[in-house]
Design an enzyme around this catalytic site. Structure first.
Site: not given
Ligand code: NDP
Ligand code: 2IT
Length: 448
Positions: A126, A166
């Site tokens: 990561k 992420d």
């Molecule tokens: P994005 O940046 O697309 O969206 C993040 C969302 O979460 C936004 O709505 C953001 O709001 C909100 N957020 C972030 N930080 C905070 C906080 N401290 N308090 C409240 N809301 C918050 O990210 P993703 O959708 O990609 O990721 C969301 C989660 O999913 C994370 O935990 C990530 O690690 C996990 N994840 C993502 C994967 C992926 O493929 N993208 C895969 C597996 C897990 P704001 O815009 O106001 O910051």
């Molecule tokens: O938390 C996760 O699994 C991710 N942000 C996606 C990682 C990836 O390599 O697609």
């Protein structure tokens, strides 16, 4: 057993005392995996878990860039290469002001188990930066991504370490990062995933984490003869994972009533339908606006500043924003309100105390390393397509994603089901199944 677990955790705490999120992730794994190690001679006395909590390598670097007003900005960049026993390091990049060693080590540690669960040959890593993309122009984002990659490129490669997105890193950022890697290395390779479909990306990768989280919820519900159809669902976040979790819930006949961001949540009792979701996607992905704007477009909805959506009545909760966004009192409220299923789209969104309550109540609870693994699994499928120099159709990738989520669910049953009561402890199941594959590879490769 208790003193064995505590003895191990004391050692980890001594070394990593200032890293609370990392310790939280290790504690959860240790409590379920150490009893398994003790019962299985081949893993006993090999300090495997002690080796697994130490990153194989962690790099931290300076990222200088010039903002639109001509001022020089300085950020920190990181890449944690946690474990490469079963494949090259694989895992996302997070750009958020809260990024530090603790956050990235917790994410990298979780990633090792998650990637193992996918059945694909991927180790765990990561990275990211404390850079805050909010309010930055496209040009500033580009300059930052280019500066970040001008150092990261020497530590990664298609057979070494393959980053992806992420929080704060989506298609736009992956494009800028890929552009600079290609220029510096003079190579067009699958070094990043989440690429655009016309330049090496995979169909369904943007959708995969959210879709997978809902496929997993569906699998859990099926063990109780239940279904998503007709259920009321609360979702937190409004980014990549939340958007596509919402889309899949709608496709399966559920009703989504909430979304959120770091400024608060909106609730729409009439349901966030396809048209409203398209509005949110445009608001978030193109206009880069705040979720509060939803109530201006749909006045019957309400916005609650600085609150999370867990007080709303629901059958299913999908936390899809960030770590520790659902605490003990939220869990209590969800249970009092009759919630029967929690499938984590985010990484470690539920606190330890919240998980204890869900498990005590014996509702369906899936930890992120199982339920959100669809994202990295589809990244693995993107790597496969890059190696084949070929593209699968949307249906082919979606079918493989469904199959992988089903396999992960099966493994959770294999290692987490109590044969006497029938209760499936998905936390135990995911941790042990994830551990076994990595541990076997580490044993085979010796002390390296
Ligand atoms: P994005 O940046 O697309 O969206 C993040 C969302 O979460 C936004 O709505 C953001 O709001 C909100 N957020 C972030 N930080 C905070 C906080 N401290 N308090 C409240 N809301 C918050 O990210 P993703 O959708 O990609 O990721 C969301 C989660 O999913 C994370 O935990 C990530 O690690 C996990 N994840 C993502 C994967 C992926 O493929 N993208 C895969 C597996 C897990 P704001 O815009 O106001 O910051
Ligand atoms: O938390 C996760 O699994 C991710 N942000 C996606 C990682 C990836 O390599 O697609």
């Amino acid at each position: 057993m208790k003193h064995k677990i505590e003895g191990f955790l004391d050692l980890v705490r001594q070394r990593n005392g200032l890293e609370p999120e990392f310790l939280q992730a290790v504690e959860e794994v240790a409590e379920t995996v150490i009893p398994y190690i003790v019962q299985h001679d081949i893993y006993h006395g090999k300090n495997i878990l002690l080796r697994m909590v130490e990153p194989e390598r962690a790099v931290m670097f300076r990222v200088n860039w010039v903002d639109d007003s001509g001022e020089i900005q300085v950020n920190r960049g990181y890449r944690i290469q946690m474990n490469s026993a079963i494949g090259p390091y694989k895992g996302g990049l997070r750009f958020h002001p809260t990024v530090n060693m603790s956050i990235l080590k917790f994410l990298a540690f979780e990633q090792v188990f998650k990637n193992s669960l996918t059945t694909l040959p991927m180790g765990g890593g990561k990275g990211g930066s404390d850079f805050d993309p909010k309010g930055k122009s496209d040009n500033e984002i580009m300059r930052f991504c280019h500066a970040f990659m001008s150092e990261l490129f020497r530590h990664i490669g298609p057979n070494t370490d393959i980053p992806a997105g992420d929080i704060g890193v989506g298609g736009r950022e992956i494009g800028f990062l890929f552009g600079m890697y290609k220029k510096l290395k003079n190579e067009f390779t699958g070094v990043l995933t989440g690429k655009g479909v016309t330049w090496g990306g995979s169909l369904i990768r943007p959708e995969a984490t959210g879709y997978g989280t809902v496929y997993f919820a569906q699998k859990m519900l099926q063990t109780k003869g239940n279904d998503i159809k007709g259920k009321t669902v609360t979702i937190s976040g409004s980014g990549n994972v939340a958007q596509f979790a919402a889309e899949k819930v709608l496709q399966l006949g559920g009703k989504v009533i909430t979304l959120s961001d770091s400024s608060g949540y909106i609730v729409d009792d009439n349901g966030i339908d396809e048209e409203k979701l398209a509005y949110v996607m445009d608001l978030k992905n193109n206009k880069r606006g705040r979720i509060s704007a939803y109530v201006e477009a749909y006045p019957s909805a309400r916005f609650f500043p600085n609150k999370t959506p867990w007080g709303e009545l629901c059958d299913i909760a999908l936390p899809c924003a960030t770590q520790n966004e659902l605490d003990e009192s939220d869990a209590k409220t969800l249970l009092d309100n009759g919630c029967v299923c929690v499938s984590e789209g985010a990484n470690m969104p539920s606190t330890k105390e919240a998980i204890v309550l869900f498990q005590r109540a014996k509702i369906l609870f899936a930890p992120g390393k199982a339920s959100n693994a669809g994202g990295v699994a589809t990244s693995g499928l993107e790597m496969t397509q890059n190696s084949l120099r070929y593209n699968w159709t949307r249906k082919e990738v979606d079918d493989k994603l469904k199959e992988i989520m089903g396999n992960i669910h099966d493994k959770c049953i294999k290692y987490g089901k109590d044969e006497k009561t029938g209760y499936i402890d998905y936390v135990k199941g995911a941790n042990i199944a994830g551990f076994v594959k990595v541990a076997d590879a580490m044993l085979a490769q010796g002390v390296v």
